[in-house]
Write a protein that holds these residues in place. Sequence first.
Motif, PDB file in Angstrom:
ATOM      1  N   GLU A  22       0.602  -1.413  -0.137  1.00 20.37           N
ATOM      2  CA  GLU A  22       0.107   0.593  -0.530  1.00 20.37           C
ATOM      3  C   GLU A  22       1.243   1.328   0.431  1.00 20.37           C
ATOM      4  O   GLU A  22       0.511   2.178  -0.963  1.00 20.37           O
ATOM      5  CB  GLU A  22      -0.849  -0.242   1.037  1.00 20.37           C
ATOM      6  CG  GLU A  22      -2.339   1.393   1.276  1.00 20.37           C
ATOM      7  CD  GLU A  22      -2.618   1.186   0.123  1.00 20.37           C
ATOM      8  OE1 GLU A  22      -2.492   2.543  -0.236  1.00 20.37           O
ATOM      9  OE2 GLU A  22      -3.484   0.613  -0.848  1.00 20.37           O
ATOM     10  N   PRO A  23       1.703   1.620   1.022  1.00 20.16           N
ATOM     11  CA  PRO A  23       3.241   2.313   0.399  1.00 20.16           C
ATOM     12  C   PRO A  23       3.203   2.913  -0.346  1.00 20.16           C
ATOM     13  O   PRO A  23       3.591   4.112  -1.861  1.00 20.16           O
ATOM     14  CB  PRO A  23       3.967   2.696   1.956  1.00 20.16           C
ATOM     15  CG  PRO A  23       3.237   1.438   2.646  1.00 20.16           C
ATOM     16  CD  PRO A  23       2.145   0.367   2.248  1.00 20.16           C
ATOM     17  N   ALA A  25       2.096   1.596  -3.492  1.00 22.89           N
ATOM     18  CA  ALA A  25       0.987   1.789  -4.222  1.00 22.89           C
ATOM     19  C   ALA A  25       0.569   3.673  -4.404  1.00 22.89           C
ATOM     20  O   ALA A  25       0.743   3.963  -4.880  1.00 22.89           O
ATOM     21  CB  ALA A  25      -0.641   0.772  -4.030  1.00 22.89           C
ATOM     22  N   ALA A  26       0.843   3.803  -2.830  1.00 22.42           N
ATOM     23  CA  ALA A  26       0.220   5.340  -3.081  1.00 22.42           C
ATOM     24  C   ALA A  26       1.152   5.965  -3.047  1.00 22.42           C
ATOM     25  O   ALA A  26       1.063   7.081  -3.916  1.00 22.42           O
ATOM     26  CB  ALA A  26       0.049   5.195  -1.500  1.00 22.42           C
ATOM     27  N   TRP A  27       2.851   5.960  -3.363  1.00 23.23           N
ATOM     28  CA  TRP A  27       3.387   6.561  -3.584  1.00 23.23           C
ATOM     29  C   TRP A  27       4.076   6.405  -5.160  1.00 23.23           C
ATOM     30  O   TRP A  27       4.326   7.654  -5.752  1.00 23.23           O
ATOM     31  CB  TRP A  27       4.779   6.205  -2.918  1.00 23.23           C
ATOM     32  CG  TRP A  27       5.933   7.128  -3.182  1.00 23.23           C
ATOM     33  CD1 TRP A  27       6.416   8.618  -2.665  1.00 23.23           C
ATOM     34  CD2 TRP A  27       7.099   6.927  -5.142  1.00 23.23           C
ATOM     35  NE1 TRP A  27       7.985   8.111  -3.525  1.00 23.23           N
ATOM     36  CE2 TRP A  27       8.169   7.814  -4.613  1.00 23.23           C
ATOM     37  CE3 TRP A  27       7.215   5.852  -5.513  1.00 23.23           C
ATOM     38  CZ2 TRP A  27       8.938   7.719  -5.711  1.00 23.23           C
ATOM     39  CZ3 TRP A  27       8.141   5.662  -6.445  1.00 23.23           C
ATOM     40  CH2 TRP A  27       9.114   6.377  -6.595  1.00 23.23           C
ATOM     41  N   ARG A  29       1.194   6.357  -7.327  1.00 24.42           N
ATOM     42  CA  ARG A  29       0.108   7.345  -7.861  1.00 24.42           C
ATOM     43  C   ARG A  29       0.510   8.120  -7.483  1.00 24.42           C
ATOM     44  O   ARG A  29      -0.123   9.062  -8.588  1.00 24.42           O
ATOM     45  CB  ARG A  29      -1.096   6.993  -6.730  1.00 24.42           C
ATOM     46  CG  ARG A  29      -2.177   7.294  -7.425  1.00 24.42           C
ATOM     47  CD  ARG A  29      -3.767   6.774  -6.183  1.00 24.42           C
ATOM     48  NE  ARG A  29      -3.644   5.688  -6.632  1.00 24.42           N
ATOM     49  CZ  ARG A  29      -3.389   4.459  -4.924  1.00 24.42           C
ATOM     50  NH1 ARG A  29      -3.290   5.157  -3.976  1.00 24.42           N
ATOM     51  NH2 ARG A  29      -3.645   3.165  -4.749  1.00 24.42           N
ATOM     52  N   ILE A  30       1.092   8.856  -6.243  1.00 25.11           N
ATOM     53  CA  ILE A  30       0.876  10.447  -6.494  1.00 25.11           C
ATOM     54  C   ILE A  30       2.173  11.081  -6.970  1.00 25.11           C
ATOM     55  O   ILE A  30       2.845  12.220  -7.559  1.00 25.11           O
ATOM     56  CB  ILE A  30       0.813  10.903  -5.413  1.00 25.11           C
ATOM     57  CG1 ILE A  30       2.353  10.281  -3.896  1.00 25.11           C
ATOM     58  CG2 ILE A  30      -0.355   9.983  -4.696  1.00 25.11           C
ATOM     59  CD1 ILE A  30       2.205  11.232  -2.904  1.00 25.11           C
ATOM     60  N   ALA A  51       1.556  -3.444  -8.246  1.00 21.49           N
ATOM     61  CA  ALA A  51       1.718  -2.583  -8.436  1.00 21.49           C
ATOM     62  C   ALA A  51       2.650  -1.719  -9.580  1.00 21.49           C
ATOM     63  O   ALA A  51       2.627  -0.566  -9.892  1.00 21.49           O
ATOM     64  CB  ALA A  51       1.947  -1.698  -7.103  1.00 21.49           C
TER      65      ALA A  51
END
Length: 91
Positions: A22-23, A25-27, A29-30, A51
């Motif tokens: 999750e960290p 994928a979030a990174w 994404r942004i 991811a």
Amino acid sequence: MPLELNETTATLSGVVTVDEVEPLAAWLRITDKPKVNLRRCNHLHTGALQALLLFQPRITSSPTDAFLATQVLPLLRGSSGGPVLPESEPP
């Protein structure tokens, strides 16, 4: 620490588990034009692989792990790495 996130580069090392998915994928994404260093990575959870396949970051360093280098890296670089099949002849 298996996941180190900087402004434009993520470094994956050792065993990347489901906890890092999750960290990561979030990174991805942004981050604009993300880069990923896999040099010290020796195990990649399938969620992390998914991811990476989804966001297609630039891989800046190849893994030294033989399996990741020969089987996973070609997928991340856009090549199936599989055998080249001969073209079928026209009827």
